[in-house]
Design an enzyme around this catalytic site. Structure first.
Site, PDB file in Angstrom:
ATOM      1  N   GLU A 140       0.941  -1.266   0.076  1.00 35.27           N
ATOM      2  CA  GLU A 140      -0.218  -0.101   0.206  1.00 35.27           C
ATOM      3  C   GLU A 140       0.898   1.074   0.068  1.00 35.27           C
ATOM      4  OE1 GLU A 140       0.687   1.802   2.857  1.00 35.27           O
ATOM      5  OE2 GLU A 140       1.719  -0.248   3.606  1.00 35.27           O
ATOM      6  N   GLU A 174       4.573  -0.530   1.514  1.00 35.71           N
ATOM      7  CA  GLU A 174       4.531  -0.916   0.131  1.00 35.71           C
ATOM      8  C   GLU A 174       4.536  -2.278  -0.283  1.00 35.71           C
ATOM      9  OE1 GLU A 174       8.236   0.666  -1.308  1.00 35.71           O
ATOM     10  OE2 GLU A 174       7.964   2.916  -0.322  1.00 35.71           O
TER      11      GLU A 174
END
Length: 359
Positions: free
Chosen positions: A178, A321
């Protein structure tokens, strides 16, 4: 009930338990291999879990990808992050151009990066971008709901439908990632509501805020919960009122993976907040999750405990991430190779644990 919520209900109802027979078959196979029983530890647990997920003890997982969902958060206007909201679209372009940490680790592990704009507060264009924008960022949850219930359900279904696409392209191992400046704040709020935790326990330093801003962040979370009064018994209500678009998208990735019997590797704090929501929408979905690592963010261990997951790695990471999840992928593939390639006692002519020669 909206069209999106109805589709979400259908997705949840289609999720089935793991194949217990294949789990047992994998366990028997592991105990026949040339090693002391259980000596490969968590790798054996993963091998058995994969057998139950894929309904075969020596599964071919196919291609692997990390799905990086990106969205902005209206609560950033409260000053809860060390970084400005403008960093979200900038980092999305960095992902797309291959320059972020998750890109580096994905190249090393042979993983495809699927970057999704589900709610970035900017117009983005790139040939590799999956544009699935539900809205331009959430509203400020400290003043009212982050999004409507319909928007939350739509964002979840973005993740579900993306997994459908990827499954059709031969992807059989997925990881969650994310990007969204401020997203540890809604994640902490989700933990506080669904886990019954005080905001001071649920909220950590995120991007590295100081003591003063941490106290402010905790107060903002407490205010958001007071203003919105999300219902802990209604996970979609919690997601809509104090969640985020990229969090909702990851809820859908996890539920979609479970529906398609695909193992899904959960990254850190934000991904685990999504995993908690998914597990409350569908308790069966937790069986399809593999926790990659334990984040430094103080609420992460609490999230994993709520779901019932044990992390594979302890690397003191807190980047997000999908970096921790990507690092765990080779270990999961290793579990499959053990099942496929390791000799049994009979094959190798080695005395087993039950024979006197083994002592």
């Amino acid at each position: 009930m909206s069209m999106w919520e109805s589709a979400l209900k259908d997705t949840v109802q289609a999720i089935e338990p793991l194949d217990a027979g294949k789990v047992e078959e994998a366990s028997v196979h592991l105990d026949q291999l040339t090693k002391p029983p259980g000596s490969l530890g968590r790798m054996e647990d993963v091998a058995k879990q994969l057998a139950g997920i894929r309904r075969e003890i020596k599964p071919d997982l196919g291609r692997k990808a990390v799905i990086v969902m990106a969205g902005d958060h209206g609560v950033c206007e409260e000053g809860v992050s060390a970084f400005p909201a403008e960093v979200t679209p900038q980092m999305v372009m960095n992902f797309l151009n291959g320059g972020a940490a998750v890109n580096v680790l994905s190249r090393q592990t042979g993983t495809d990066v699927i970057c999704v704009d589900i709610g970035v507060n900017a117009e983005l264009s790139h040939p590799s971008l999956h544009s699935r924008k539900v809205r331009f960022g959430t509203a400020n949850m400290a003043k009212g709901p982050a999004m409507s219930r319909e928007e939350a359900a739509e964002a979840v279904m973005v993740g579900v439908r993306l997994v459908e696409e990827l499954a059709g392209q031969g992807y059989g191992l997925l990881a969650t990632g994310e990007m969204g400046i401020g997203n540890t704040t809604p994640s902490s709020a989700i933990l506080a509501v669904l886990g019954g935790k005080d905001a001071a326990l649920a909220a950590g330093r995120g991007t590295g805020i100081d003591d003063k801003r941490l106290l402010h962040k905790q107060a903002v979370i407490a205010r958001a919960i007071e203003v919105n009064r999300p219902d802990p018994a209604d996970p979609l209500d919690v997601l809509a009122k104090v969640g985020g678009l990229e969090i909702a998208g990851l809820v859908g990735v996890i539920l979609g993976a479970a529906r398609r019997r695909i193992p899904v590797v959960v990254d850190g704090f934000i991904s685990s907040a999504a995993a908690l929501v998914a597990s409350r929408l569908s308790p069966l979905s937790a069986s399809y999750m593999i926790a990659s690592h334990l984040s430094q963010e103080q609420g992460h261990a609490m999230l994993l405990e709520e779901i019932g997951l044990t992390p594979m790695l302890h690397m003191d990471m807190r980047l997000g991430e999908g970096t921790g999840a990507v690092l765990a992928l080779p270990l999961i593939e290793a579990a499959v190779r053990i099942m496929k390639e390791m000799a049994s006692f009979a094959d190798a002519g080695v005395s087993g644990a039950s024979t006197p020669a083994n002592g």
